[in-house]
Scaffold this motif. Structure first.
Motif, short mmCIF file in Angstrom:
data_model
loop_
_atom_site.label_atom_id
_atom_site.label_comp_id
_atom_site.label_asym_id
_atom_site.label_seq_id
_atom_site.Cartn_x
_atom_site.Cartn_y
_atom_site.Cartn_z
N ASP A 123 0.84 -1.20 0.00
CA ASP A 123 0.00 0.00 0.00
C ASP A 123 0.87 1.25 0.00
O ASP A 123 1.99 1.25 0.54
N LEU A 131 -2.75 10.09 0.46
CA LEU A 131 -3.53 9.21 -0.40
C LEU A 131 -4.51 8.33 0.35
O LEU A 131 -5.22 7.52 -0.26
N ARG A 190 -4.64 3.62 -5.08
CA ARG A 190 -3.37 3.63 -4.35
C ARG A 190 -2.42 2.55 -4.87
O ARG A 190 -1.23 2.77 -5.06
#
Length: 656
Positions: free
Chosen positions: A132, A141, A149
């Motif tokens: 991530d 984000l 993402r």
């Protein structure tokens, strides 16, 4: 001009319309996954391998890298190679979420090797898999959807040229197949993530985990050693913290450590020895063991088969010590249900069952009344445990139930109360049940068949414990498609005798040319199932099964009996062939049993025979986990088996 990744990387990020520019967070609490009982069927989900390592978040601030554990401890100094690799990323500022692992020779995560790397302070072989991207060059984000993402993360990792930093791939296969593959490869399981969800620090149902075996951290509250010994560790005494902060004993685990690890553990334990147990429910005294009590500060990771009703782990396996999680944060990890295709959000301090008014809950769209009612007074198992079992096992059980007349064993007042045997719907209204045409069984109320998930859960809601099925399927109920030999032992016989009896029965069946399949009864013995093409009638099949029983009793009279009645099987095993007549039934594969402990009739491979220790080895708490952990079907080939009874077979067992 600055590039897409920033001044350092010659690139700069694309900013979304709702770009959240601002100061870079100094610390981010990671998002955690919720353990679920099965994959969700609704929504868009992506699935990744669950790595067997340490959760690690990476921060790069103006070129300076830091590495943080899930609890915010800075481990940058412990992993200089990874820190240096991070500083080569073509970005100015970034937060990344990932898992630190060490790979074995086969390329699979090795938790023990990771622990050894930290113990020896030799961390150069640690690899960081990123899954991530949370912050990039002034843009937070975390409110972006996961798929956005990860798309940006994949692009960033495509420009990385070091094996120390890698992208965690996601897979398109269905989650059940992924879990099976992960288990076959001896991995921990898989992680599912909602593709359109934002990043939420803390535990939520937007991230889920499906495990091959249950696995979590435990606090070591002491250890045992042989009575009178001054050194050594026989077994670890495990504990978890309750929501109210009390410390609960959760079972023992035999240590399988190397001498150097035992020495290191003893050295740590020496400073933590205390006079009295920290457990509020310490284990009972043992005449062969001494207990050494410890301050509950050391954390270990173990896998195990299941939680017992009294809150202890069954068959735990030690994997290693953990120093990336504080002892006070170690609790029993709850498993939540997937209802109406969606995982239920777990609440802090909540129990596994969320009762509604008057103790009712909803599971798979059906209201379950009196969910918390105890149905096995000996073990404390509740109605919700049974309903959840049938809900989860349905995918494996239904193929052996569909189109097959079923008889039901109900226990309205629990298994210690009166049991009712039922072949017809009577006054019950069972959602999803199939009522067979009356022409198939004239002069009787319609027979029932369980063809749908809804029906299986509905039966459990109506207090049905056991399901017994005919040896025939509709629409042809005049020709059986199998026969069953029930090996029913004298209770005084050892389990070894049962194992040998099953082996001998298989040898005979192999010799006459019949392929057979084995399942535990869930009660006392074994069931041997022999599939048939539907050419013979009931009388011929029953006579043949009786012939096998008599042949075995004749050849080995000291071991087997073919005559019904307790006095005829003293010291022997009765080969029950009587289940092979029309209208007779045998407990179905995966059915629970109305016996204390609630064992399950479990299909097993013949190759497993010597490993099985009891007919009720698998219970409603462990059967689903076993099925998820299997690499292949123990009854592989059952549905393709084509065989009938021949004259040569009859002659081989002494029939005319």
């Amino acid at each position: 001009m600055a590039g897409r990744w920033g001044n350092k990387g010659k690139k700069t990020t694309r900013r979304a319309a709702d770009d959240l520019a601002g100061a870079m967070p100094s610390l981010i609490e990671p998002q955690l996954a919720t353990l679920v009982n099965r994959p969700p069927s609704d929504g868009e989900w992506s699935y990744e391998i669950k790595f067997d390592g340490y959760r690690m978040l990476a921060r790069l601030d103006h070129g300076a890298a830091q590495l943080f554990t899930r609890n915010g401890h800075d481990w940058s100094g412990r992993m200089p190679t990874l820190r240096a690799a991070l500083e080569t990323l073509p970005v100015d500022d970034v937060w990344l979420d990932g898992e630190a692992v060490v790979l074995d020779a086969a390329g699979l995560p090795d938790f023990n090797a990771l622990q050894n790397a930290f113990d020896r302070r030799s961390t150069s072989k640690i690899i960081l898999f990123f899954f991530d991207l949370l912050y990039l060059n002034g843009t937070d984000l975390r409110d972006q959807p996961l798929k956005a993402r990860r798309a940006l993360l994949a692009e960033l990792m495509g420009e990385v040229h070091t094996e120390a930093l890698r992208y965690s791939e996601d897979f398109a296969q269905d989650p059940d197949s992924l879990v099976a593959s992960a288990c076959k490869m001896k991995l921990e399981g898989i992680i599912g993530k909602r593709a359109d969800a934002r990043y939420r620090s803390g535990r939520s149902a937007d991230w889920i985990k499906l495990k091959c075996l249950l696995r979590q951290e435990f606090v070591i509250g002491g250890f045992s050693r042989l009575r009178g010994a001054k050194t050594g560790i026989r077994a670890l005494l495990l504990g978890v913290y309750e929501p109210d902060g009390s410390f609960r004993f959760a079972g023992t685990a035999k240590q399988n450590l190397r001498p150097s690890q035992i020495s290191a553990l003893e050295k740590k334990a020496k400073a933590l020895v205390r006079k009295a147990s920290a457990f509020y429910n310490p284990p009972a005294a043992d005449k062969d063991r001494d207990y050494v009590w410890l301050e509950p500060r050391l954390v270990a990771e173990l896998s195990f088969l299941e939680w017992t009703p009294n809150g202890e782990v069954r068959h735990p396996v030690f994997h290693g010590m953990r120093d990336d999680k504080p002892a006070a944060a170690v609790t029993e990890e709850p498993m939540v249900d997937v209802e109406n295709g969606e995982p239920i959000e777990a609440e802090t301090g909540s129990t596994r069952v969320q009762p509604g008014r008057r103790g009712n809950v909803t599971l798979s769209g059906q209201k379950i009344s009196n969910a918390e009612r105890v149905i096995d007074a000996v073990t404390g198992l509740k109605k919700i445990d049974l309903v959840r079992y049938y809900d989860e096992i349905a995918v494996w059980a239904l193929p052996y139930l569909q189109d097959r007349p079923v008889s039901l064993v109900r226990a309205p007042n629990g298994i210690q109360g009166e049991l009712f045997f039922q072949k017809h719907e009577e006054r019950m209204r069972i959602p999803g049940i199939t009522k067979l045409p009356t022409a198939l069984h004239p002069k009787h109320p319609p027979l029932l068949a369980v063809d749908a998930h809804e029906a299986l859960v509905g039966l459990a809601q109506m207090n049905v414990i056991e399901l017994h099925t005919w040896n025939a399927v509709q629409p042809d109920l005049e020709h059986p498609d199998r026969f069953v030999l029930d090996l029913d032992p004298d209770p005084s016989l050892s389990w070894r005798m049962m194992t040998e009896a099953a082996e001998l029965a298989k040898v005979l069946l192999d010799e006459v040319g019949l392929k057979s399949f084995l399942k535990t009864s869930g009660g006392k013995g074994y069931h041997i199932v022999i599939p048939l093409t539907r050419r013979q009638g009931w009388d011929e099949v029953k006579a043949f099964s009786q012939g096998i029983a008599r042949h075995m009793a004749r050849v080995m009279p000291d071991r087997f009996s073919a005559v019904l009645g307790p006095k005829n099987r003293v010291g022997k095993i009765f080969i029950d062939y009587l289940r092979n007549g029309k209208g007779a039934s045998t407990v179905a594969a995966f059915s629970a049993r109305a016996r204390s402990g609630m064992g399950v009739s479990m299909p097993v491979a013949w190759e497993e025979l010597r490993e099985i220790k009891a007919a009720d080895q698998w219970t409603i708490h462990s059967a689903v986990q076993r099925q998820r952990s299997l690499g292949e079907d123990p009854w592989q080939g059952y549905w393709r088996c084509r065989q009938g009874l021949t004259a040569a077979m009859r002659r081989a067992i002494g029939l005319k």
